[in-house]
Design a protein around this motif. Structure first.
Motif, PDB file in Angstrom:
ATOM      1  N   THR A  10       0.815  -1.233  -0.126  1.00 23.97           N
ATOM      2  CA  THR A  10       0.084  -0.017  -0.191  1.00 23.97           C
ATOM      3  C   THR A  10       0.889   1.158  -0.150  1.00 23.97           C
ATOM      4  OG1 THR A  10      -0.217   0.106   2.358  1.00 23.97           O
ATOM      5  CG2 THR A  10      -1.847  -1.219   1.235  1.00 23.97           C
ATOM      6  N   LYS A  12       0.891   3.494   2.300  1.00 15.34           N
ATOM      7  CA  LYS A  12       1.610   3.535   3.603  1.00 15.34           C
ATOM      8  C   LYS A  12       2.707   2.690   3.761  1.00 15.34           C
ATOM      9  CE  LYS A  12       1.555   5.159   7.730  1.00 15.34           C
ATOM     10  NZ  LYS A  12       1.838   6.280   8.269  1.00 15.34           N
ATOM     11  N   SER A  13       2.658   1.456   3.217  1.00 20.80           N
ATOM     12  CA  SER A  13       3.763   0.378   3.322  1.00 20.80           C
ATOM     13  C   SER A  13       4.993   1.204   2.625  1.00 20.80           C
ATOM     14  CB  SER A  13       3.336  -0.861   2.769  1.00 20.80           C
ATOM     15  OG  SER A  13       2.383  -1.496   3.766  1.00 20.80           O
ATOM     16  N   GLN A  15       5.736   3.994   1.955  1.00 22.43           N
ATOM     17  CA  GLN A  15       6.254   5.228   2.849  1.00 22.43           C
ATOM     18  C   GLN A  15       7.330   4.577   3.858  1.00 22.43           C
ATOM     19  OE1 GLN A  15       3.480   7.468   4.677  1.00 22.43           O
ATOM     20  NE2 GLN A  15       4.774   9.334   5.061  1.00 22.43           N
ATOM     21  N   ILE A  16       6.743   3.720   4.660  1.00 24.81           N
ATOM     22  CA  ILE A  16       7.361   3.071   5.568  1.00 24.81           C
ATOM     23  C   ILE A  16       8.742   2.489   5.242  1.00 24.81           C
ATOM     24  CG2 ILE A  16       7.506   0.928   7.332  1.00 24.81           C
ATOM     25  CD1 ILE A  16       4.471   1.629   7.769  1.00 24.81           C
TER      26      ILE A  16
END
Length: 183
Positions: A10, A12-13, A15-16
């Motif tokens: 995703t 968000k993933s 970005q992490i």
């Protein structure tokens, strides 16, 4: 079968993962490397050696807590400095009042000196060290003559060590400002 991570992760993933990659890069950049450990801080060790030699001379000449001995060896006397004995600004930075005074100053130099020496290079390191030492003695002299201090005899490398602490803080601040944009 290999799976395309861009299709599975995703936003968000991703970005992490990007943040983890940046942290790993910074860790690799600022972790102590083998060449850092093998290098020697020769300028720092020479300054420490000079301070130890001068201290031995103090002890042999009458004691490191003897005011007459310290005066003869070049302790800072503000009125004399402003009367023309400018050499006392430098000589006083190598004299110390007792073993504990010497020990604390040399411990600070031993801990912080190599970091600053490697970060700045030897010429700028020595310039920083001696500018801070002589500058602090000059400020003490001026403040005493103006009546803001009652220093009669001043010795020690404390001004130089405080200068090295300030340079260390400036280096850390510069690195933090430069690297904070990556995080």
């Amino acid at each position: 079968a290999w799976v395309d991570p861009q299709g599975v992760l995703t936003a968000k993933s991703r970005q992490i993962m990007s943040r983890i990659a940046t942290e790993l890069e910074l860790e690799a950049r600022y972790t102590v490397r083998a060449d850092f450990v093998l290098r020697r801080a020769y300028a720092t060790y020479v300054i420490i050696g000079l301070n130890l030699l001068v201290f031995a001379l103090e002890v042999k000449s009458g004691g490191s807590k003897n005011f007459n001995t310290l005066y003869r060896l070049g302790a800072l006397v503000p009125q004399e400095v402003l009367a023309g004995a400018w050499w006392r600004l430098l000589s006083s930075t190598f004299l110390h009042f007792g073993f504990l005074h010497l020990l604390m100053n040399m411990l600070g130099l031993y801990v912080l000196g190599p970091f600053v020496e490697f970060a700045l290079g030897v010429p700028r390191y020595l310039l920083s060290y001696f500018t801070a030492g002589v500058g602090s003695m000059l400020i003490v002299s001026i403040l005493t003559v103006m009546g803001y201090s009652n220093a009669e005899l001043v010795v020690g490398a404390s001004g130089s060590i405080m200068g090295i602490i300030g340079v260390t803080a400036a280096i850390w601040l510069r690195v933090w400002q430069r690297e904070k944009s990556y995080l």
